[in-house]
Design a protein around this motif. Structure first.
Motif, short mmCIF file in Angstrom:
data_model
loop_
_atom_site.label_atom_id
_atom_site.label_comp_id
_atom_site.label_asym_id
_atom_site.label_seq_id
_atom_site.Cartn_x
_atom_site.Cartn_y
_atom_site.Cartn_z
N THR B 29 43.13 37.30 54.34
CA THR B 29 42.09 36.37 53.71
C THR B 29 40.68 36.19 54.46
O THR B 29 41.19 35.34 55.54
CB THR B 29 42.75 35.33 53.09
N TYR B 31 37.27 33.95 54.86
CA TYR B 31 36.55 32.95 54.18
C TYR B 31 35.38 32.84 55.19
O TYR B 31 35.64 32.26 56.26
CB TYR B 31 37.35 31.60 53.91
N GLY B 77 29.77 30.16 50.44
CA GLY B 77 30.83 30.63 51.05
C GLY B 77 31.55 32.00 50.32
O GLY B 77 31.11 32.17 49.17
N HIS B 78 32.05 32.74 51.02
CA HIS B 78 32.51 34.14 50.27
C HIS B 78 34.04 34.34 50.72
O HIS B 78 34.30 33.95 51.97
CB HIS B 78 31.79 35.34 50.77
N LEU B 79 34.70 34.85 49.90
CA LEU B 79 36.12 34.92 50.29
C LEU B 79 36.47 36.55 49.99
O LEU B 79 36.31 37.05 48.94
CB LEU B 79 36.95 34.32 49.19
N THR B 96 35.10 37.66 46.24
CA THR B 96 34.69 36.61 45.43
C THR B 96 34.11 35.55 45.88
O THR B 96 33.81 35.16 47.14
CB THR B 96 35.80 36.05 44.55
N SER B 97 33.12 34.81 45.02
CA SER B 97 32.35 33.57 45.51
C SER B 97 32.56 32.62 44.86
O SER B 97 31.97 31.73 44.77
CB SER B 97 30.86 33.98 46.00
N LYS B 98 33.82 32.81 43.87
CA LYS B 98 34.02 31.62 42.71
C LYS B 98 35.08 30.68 43.32
O LYS B 98 36.08 30.99 43.61
CB LYS B 98 34.37 32.41 41.69
N ALA B 99 34.68 29.38 43.29
CA ALA B 99 35.67 28.49 43.66
C ALA B 99 36.87 28.41 42.64
O ALA B 99 38.16 28.00 42.94
CB ALA B 99 35.22 27.17 43.85
N ALA B 100 36.72 28.69 41.52
CA ALA B 100 37.51 28.68 40.25
C ALA B 100 38.63 29.42 40.89
O ALA B 100 39.84 29.51 40.17
CB ALA B 100 37.16 29.12 39.08
N VAL B 102 40.35 30.28 43.73
CA VAL B 102 40.96 30.17 44.75
C VAL B 102 42.32 30.00 44.44
O VAL B 102 43.13 30.86 45.08
CB VAL B 102 40.28 29.09 45.73
N THR B 103 42.90 29.26 43.71
CA THR B 103 44.02 28.66 43.36
C THR B 103 44.83 29.86 42.99
O THR B 103 45.79 30.23 43.12
CB THR B 103 44.25 27.68 42.49
N VAL B 106 45.37 32.31 45.60
CA VAL B 106 46.56 32.19 46.54
C VAL B 106 47.88 32.32 45.92
O VAL B 106 48.65 32.67 46.41
CB VAL B 106 46.34 30.51 47.36
N LEU B 109 48.68 35.84 46.32
CA LEU B 109 49.07 35.72 47.70
C LEU B 109 50.44 35.35 47.58
O LEU B 109 51.21 36.36 48.50
CB LEU B 109 48.28 35.10 48.86
#
Lengths: 131, 189
Positions: B29, B31, B77-79, B96-100, B102-103, B106, B109
């Motif tokens: 991952t 970031y 930020g980019h992920l 993605t670049s969306k914070a929504a 992330v959860t 993970v 993951l």
């Protein structure tokens, strides 16, 4: 590279994320893989099943989680490397905390944008009435 | 080295890769932060707004940079999620670049991690398994309905049939709900 406990890992991971926030550029790298090194639980491969040790472990294997601050050879002194081992029965708890730390650390991602949706909703409401 | 448009596709392909090569596949991952690409437009707007106010010409230039400093977008930020298997050279990526997300990512993951660890139950498998059981249950229920004789056997199998029927019912309800929303909208029009 010594392995850390989960608590140490998470606090140091949060530190890495925070240092990114301060610098406003750079990267954080997180890696996960199966920990196969020095494990005695895998069956030895034989002629009938040459991949036995890879495909059919007799027991669930732990995971190795690594994190770095993305510094390469050029900046070796500044490189931070973290590693921790997650046992199979700790996976759920670990990933719950992992998600929290990542969510908190990845603050530069786009927040959810509600303005467009509102505009669209208004359009939808207004459109049919006009038509 | 494809980027998948949907995280679900990435999850699916990654789980397939993990199934094939559970020991060598790793998931990285990344970031990373970049300075905002769009620099704020030169102070034309500010100057225009400031000119009417007739502020002293020399002082404004220093403030605009400060204002811009305040106005500049924070670094974006980019992920990037990457599943890589060095043995076969397969690389699967999702960006993605969306914070929504992330959860959810993970959690993915974690799902993949369970598969990686060799823990039996993964969520995707569970869903598929339930679907399969549901189908089997329906079939069994139909058979029992056709036979409909054994008294001792009926209760457990009937339970299975019921369990099987529940899923389609739920799906129908969900679909019905979706349809209902659409109809409501139409009704408003």
């Amino acid at each position: 590279m010594s392995r850390l406990t989960h608590d140490e890992f998470f606090t140091k991971l949060a530190d890495i994320f925070n240092s990114r926030k301060a610098k406003a550029h750079g990267a954080v790298l997180l890696t996960q893989k199966r920990l196969t090194f020095d494990q005695t639980t895998t069956p030895p491969p034989d002629s009938t099943d040459p991949l036995a040790d890879l495909l059919h472990p007799t027991q669930p294997l732990p995971l190795l989680i690594r994190a770095t601050n993305g510094k390469g050879k050029a900046d070796r002194a500044a490189k931070v490397k973290l590693a921790t081992v997650v046992q199979p029965d700790e996976l759920a708890g670990f990933y719950a905390r992992y998600a929290e730390v990542c969510k908190a650390g990845m603050a530069a991602l786009k927040p959810r944008d509600r303005t467009k949706r509102k505009a669209k909703a208004k359009k939808r409401k207004g459109g049919p009435v006009l038509a | 080295m494809p980027y998948y448009a949907k995280s679900e596709d990435w999850l699916h392909q990654s789980s397939l890769l993990l199934q094939a090569r559970p020991s060598t596949t790793r998931i990285t991952t990344r970031y990373h932060l970049k300075p905002a690409r769009r620099t704020p437009k030169p102070n034309n707007n500010n100057k225009k707004s400031e000119d009417p106010t007739q502020a002293a010409p020399p002082p404004p230039p220093p403030p605009p940079p400060q204002q811009d400093g305040g106005e500049t977008k924070p670094p974006r930020g980019h992920l990037v999620l990457k599943t890589y298997d060095p043995a076969s050279g397969v690389t699967l990526k999702y960006k993605t670049s969306k914070a929504a997300e992330v959860t959810r990512l993970v959690q993915m993951l974690g799902t993949l991690g369970r598969r990686m660890a060799g823990v039996a139950v993964a969520e995707g498998e569970g869903e598929e398994g339930q679907g399969g059981e549901g189908m089997v249950g329906v079939v069994e229920g139909g058979e029992v309905g056709g036979g409909g004789s054994g008294s001792g056997v009926q209760t457990p199998v009937g339970g299975g049939g019921g369990g099987g029927k529940e899923l389609p019912l739920l799906q129908q309800q969900q679909q019905g709900g979706g349809g209902g929303k659409g109809k409501k909208k139409k009704g408003k029009r």
